[in-house]
Design a protein around this motif. Structure first.
Motif, PDB file in Angstrom:
ATOM      1  N   VAL A  46      24.270  64.258  33.586  1.00  0.00           N
ATOM      2  CA  VAL A  46      25.320  64.161  34.597  1.00  0.00           C
ATOM      3  C   VAL A  46      25.170  62.929  35.479  1.00  0.00           C
ATOM      4  O   VAL A  46      26.165  62.446  36.021  1.00  0.00           O
ATOM      5  CB  VAL A  46      25.410  65.449  35.452  1.00  0.00           C
ATOM      6  N   ARG A  47      23.969  62.417  35.617  1.00  0.00           N
ATOM      7  CA  ARG A  47      23.796  61.191  36.422  1.00  0.00           C
ATOM      8  C   ARG A  47      24.388  59.983  35.713  1.00  0.00           C
ATOM      9  O   ARG A  47      25.055  59.167  36.321  1.00  0.00           O
ATOM     10  CB  ARG A  47      22.323  60.958  36.714  1.00  0.00           C
ATOM     11  N   ALA A  48      24.118  59.867  34.435  1.00  0.00           N
ATOM     12  CA  ALA A  48      24.640  58.730  33.661  1.00  0.00           C
ATOM     13  C   ALA A  48      26.009  59.040  33.052  1.00  0.00           C
ATOM     14  O   ALA A  48      26.643  58.159  32.497  1.00  0.00           O
ATOM     15  CB  ALA A  48      23.655  58.367  32.558  1.00  0.00           C
ATOM     16  N   ASP A  49      26.441  60.283  33.153  1.00  0.00           N
ATOM     17  CA  ASP A  49      27.699  60.754  32.565  1.00  0.00           C
ATOM     18  C   ASP A  49      27.817  60.382  31.095  1.00  0.00           C
ATOM     19  O   ASP A  49      28.772  59.756  30.648  1.00  0.00           O
ATOM     20  CB  ASP A  49      28.907  60.240  33.344  1.00  0.00           C
ATOM     21  N   ARG A  50      26.769  60.772  30.358  1.00  0.00           N
ATOM     22  CA  ARG A  50      26.786  60.527  28.915  1.00  0.00           C
ATOM     23  C   ARG A  50      26.114  61.695  28.207  1.00  0.00           C
ATOM     24  O   ARG A  50      25.313  62.425  28.784  1.00  0.00           O
ATOM     25  CB  ARG A  50      26.081  59.227  28.576  1.00  0.00           C
ATOM     26  N   LEU A  51      26.452  61.853  26.951  1.00  0.00           N
ATOM     27  CA  LEU A  51      25.826  62.902  26.151  1.00  0.00           C
ATOM     28  C   LEU A  51      24.425  62.476  25.744  1.00  0.00           C
ATOM     29  O   LEU A  51      24.199  61.314  25.397  1.00  0.00           O
ATOM     30  CB  LEU A  51      26.673  63.199  24.913  1.00  0.00           C
ATOM     31  N   VAL A  52      23.502  63.403  25.803  1.00  0.00           N
ATOM     32  CA  VAL A  52      22.114  63.152  25.416  1.00  0.00           C
ATOM     33  C   VAL A  52      22.048  63.163  23.890  1.00  0.00           C
ATOM     34  O   VAL A  52      22.619  64.058  23.247  1.00  0.00           O
ATOM     35  CB  VAL A  52      21.189  64.234  26.017  1.00  0.00           C
ATOM     36  N   PRO A  53      21.364  62.201  23.269  1.00  0.00           N
ATOM     37  CA  PRO A  53      21.379  62.112  21.809  1.00  0.00           C
ATOM     38  C   PRO A  53      20.591  63.191  21.060  1.00  0.00           C
ATOM     39  O   PRO A  53      20.815  63.392  19.879  1.00  0.00           O
ATOM     40  CB  PRO A  53      20.797  60.729  21.530  1.00  0.00           C
ATOM     41  N   ALA A  54      19.700  63.896  21.720  1.00  0.00           N
ATOM     42  CA  ALA A  54      18.879  64.901  21.025  1.00  0.00           C
ATOM     43  C   ALA A  54      19.743  65.993  20.403  1.00  0.00           C
ATOM     44  O   ALA A  54      20.724  66.442  20.998  1.00  0.00           O
ATOM     45  CB  ALA A  54      17.883  65.525  21.993  1.00  0.00           C
ATOM     46  N   PRO A 102      32.471  64.050  19.272  1.00  0.00           N
ATOM     47  CA  PRO A 102      33.286  63.929  18.061  1.00  0.00           C
ATOM     48  C   PRO A 102      32.703  62.961  17.031  1.00  0.00           C
ATOM     49  O   PRO A 102      33.014  63.057  15.848  1.00  0.00           O
ATOM     50  CB  PRO A 102      34.637  63.437  18.578  1.00  0.00           C
ATOM     51  N   VAL A 103      31.847  62.060  17.462  1.00  0.00           N
ATOM     52  CA  VAL A 103      31.236  61.111  16.528  1.00  0.00           C
ATOM     53  C   VAL A 103      30.281  61.837  15.580  1.00  0.00           C
ATOM     54  O   VAL A 103      30.285  61.605  14.372  1.00  0.00           O
ATOM     55  CB  VAL A 103      30.508  59.981  17.291  1.00  0.00           C
ATOM     56  N   THR A 104      29.450  62.704  16.125  1.00  0.00           N
ATOM     57  CA  THR A 104      28.484  63.427  15.290  1.00  0.00           C
ATOM     58  C   THR A 104      28.973  64.817  14.906  1.00  0.00           C
ATOM     59  O   THR A 104      28.381  65.461  14.044  1.00  0.00           O
ATOM     60  CB  THR A 104      27.135  63.581  16.026  1.00  0.00           C
ATOM     61  N   ASP A 112      36.738  82.192  21.003  1.00  0.00           N
ATOM     62  CA  ASP A 112      37.919  81.330  21.004  1.00  0.00           C
ATOM     63  C   ASP A 112      37.600  79.878  20.655  1.00  0.00           C
ATOM     64  O   ASP A 112      38.449  79.003  20.818  1.00  0.00           O
ATOM     65  CB  ASP A 112      38.660  81.425  22.338  1.00  0.00           C
ATOM     66  N   LEU A 113      36.412  79.631  20.131  1.00  0.00           N
ATOM     67  CA  LEU A 113      36.088  78.289  19.653  1.00  0.00           C
ATOM     68  C   LEU A 113      37.015  77.975  18.469  1.00  0.00           C
ATOM     69  O   LEU A 113      37.203  78.811  17.588  1.00  0.00           O
ATOM     70  CB  LEU A 113      34.619  78.235  19.227  1.00  0.00           C
ATOM     71  N   SER A 114      37.589  76.797  18.444  1.00  0.00           N
ATOM     72  CA  SER A 114      38.552  76.447  17.388  1.00  0.00           C
ATOM     73  C   SER A 114      37.884  76.406  16.010  1.00  0.00           C
ATOM     74  O   SER A 114      36.669  76.217  15.898  1.00  0.00           O
ATOM     75  CB  SER A 114      39.187  75.086  17.677  1.00  0.00           C
ATOM     76  N   ALA A 115      38.690  76.547  14.977  1.00  0.00           N
ATOM     77  CA  ALA A 115      38.176  76.497  13.599  1.00  0.00           C
ATOM     78  C   ALA A 115      37.489  75.160  13.329  1.00  0.00           C
ATOM     79  O   ALA A 115      36.456  75.109  12.646  1.00  0.00           O
ATOM     80  CB  ALA A 115      39.312  76.726  12.606  1.00  0.00           C
ATOM     81  N   HIS A 116      38.024  74.091  13.877  1.00  0.00           N
ATOM     82  CA  HIS A 116      37.415  72.759  13.724  1.00  0.00           C
ATOM     83  C   HIS A 116      36.001  72.746  14.301  1.00  0.00           C
ATOM     84  O   HIS A 116      35.063  72.255  13.665  1.00  0.00           O
ATOM     85  CB  HIS A 116      38.278  71.709  14.423  1.00  0.00           C
ATOM     86  N   HIS A 117      35.835  73.276  15.501  1.00  0.00           N
ATOM     87  CA  HIS A 117      34.528  73.284  16.150  1.00  0.00           C
ATOM     88  C   HIS A 117      33.573  74.262  15.474  1.00  0.00           C
ATOM     89  O   HIS A 117      32.375  73.987  15.384  1.00  0.00           O
ATOM     90  CB  HIS A 117      34.680  73.566  17.641  1.00  0.00           C
ATOM     91  N   VAL A 118      34.099  75.368  14.992  1.00  0.00           N
ATOM     92  CA  VAL A 118      33.254  76.318  14.238  1.00  0.00           C
ATOM     93  C   VAL A 118      32.692  75.620  12.999  1.00  0.00           C
ATOM     94  O   VAL A 118      31.497  75.706  12.718  1.00  0.00           O
ATOM     95  CB  VAL A 118      34.038  77.589  13.856  1.00  0.00           C
ATOM     96  N   ARG A 119      33.558  74.914  12.263  1.00  0.00           N
ATOM     97  CA  ARG A 119      33.089  74.190  11.071  1.00  0.00           C
ATOM     98  C   ARG A 119      32.022  73.154  11.433  1.00  0.00           C
ATOM     99  O   ARG A 119      31.024  72.989  10.725  1.00  0.00           O
ATOM    100  CB  ARG A 119      34.258  73.514  10.349  1.00  0.00           C
ATOM    101  N   ALA A 120      32.225  72.451  12.545  1.00  0.00           N
ATOM    102  CA  ALA A 120      31.259  71.433  12.972  1.00  0.00           C
ATOM    103  C   ALA A 120      29.909  72.058  13.311  1.00  0.00           C
ATOM    104  O   ALA A 120      28.859  71.553  12.898  1.00  0.00           O
ATOM    105  CB  ALA A 120      31.805  70.667  14.173  1.00  0.00           C
TER     106      ALA A 120
END
Length: 195
Positions: free
Chosen positions: A58-66, A48-50, A79-87
């Motif tokens: 999955v080992r560090a349980d974090r999103l990869v920045p690439a 949601p930040v970007t 069925d992707l929401s309109a918000h996610h489609v716009r993103a």
């Protein structure tokens, strides 16, 4: 490849639901799985930040920045929401990927503004028809005929100029890898048929 395979799994479940209805089977379980797949993808891989989808370590349980083209693949889910489609569309149309109704360069696999972008390194920049084709399907699914037409034309221009290569230079369109790649040929035939 988690986005491509997860998004493809969600679309496959929807196709299985349609097939089940035709053959008299219960489409409900397939529809339910498709919904759960989309929900999980959004819950676990959307940043949601970007405002982008990202791979998860999955080992560090974090999103990869690439930022890669795989972050655009969830657009194929109906069925992707309109918000996610716009993103996803904002990311795809940004200078990182350059999606447009009239594209001046092919869609890269990696953020072309990133310091680690490498146009000749496997999955660090080259353009692949398979990822472009999946995004093209998503654009059509979400009613973006203008962007879908631009991407389709870009895909066809690549093959017209360079042949059915495995992948292509993301700036020049030069064919790279195998010069007679069957999935490239198959996806071009589909794009021509659906045009």
């Amino acid at each position: 490849m988690i986005f491509r395979s997860t998004a493809a799994l969600g679309v496959s479940e929807r196709a299985l639901a349609r097939i089940a209805a035709v053959v008299g089977a219960d489409p409900g379980p397939h529809r339910d799985r498709a919904v759960r797949i989309t929900e999980t993808l959004v819950d676990r891989l959307f940043d949601p930040v970007t405002g982008t989808f990202r791979p998860r370590d999955v080992r560090a349980d974090r999103l990869v920045p690439a930022r890669t083209v795989l972050g655009l693949m969830p657009l194929v889910l109906p069925d992707l929401s309109a918000h996610h489609v716009r993103a996803v569309l904002a990311e795809a149309c940004s200078p990182r990927f350059g999606l447009a109704a009239r594209m001046d360069r092919p869609l890269p696999t990696h953020d072309r503004t990133a310091p680690d972008f490498e146009p000749l390194r496997y999955w660090r920049g080259p353009s692949w028809l398979n990822t472009s084709w999946i995004l093209w399907q998503g654009l059509r699914t979400h009613g973006r005929a203008d962007l879908a037409a631009g991407l389709r034309e870009s895909m066809l221009d690549l093959v017209d100029a360079a042949g059915c290569h495995e992948y292509f230079h993301p700036d020049t369109g030069t064919g790279l890898g195998s010069p007679a790649f069957s999935w490239t040929a198959a996806l071009v035939l589909d794009a021509l048929a659906e045009g």
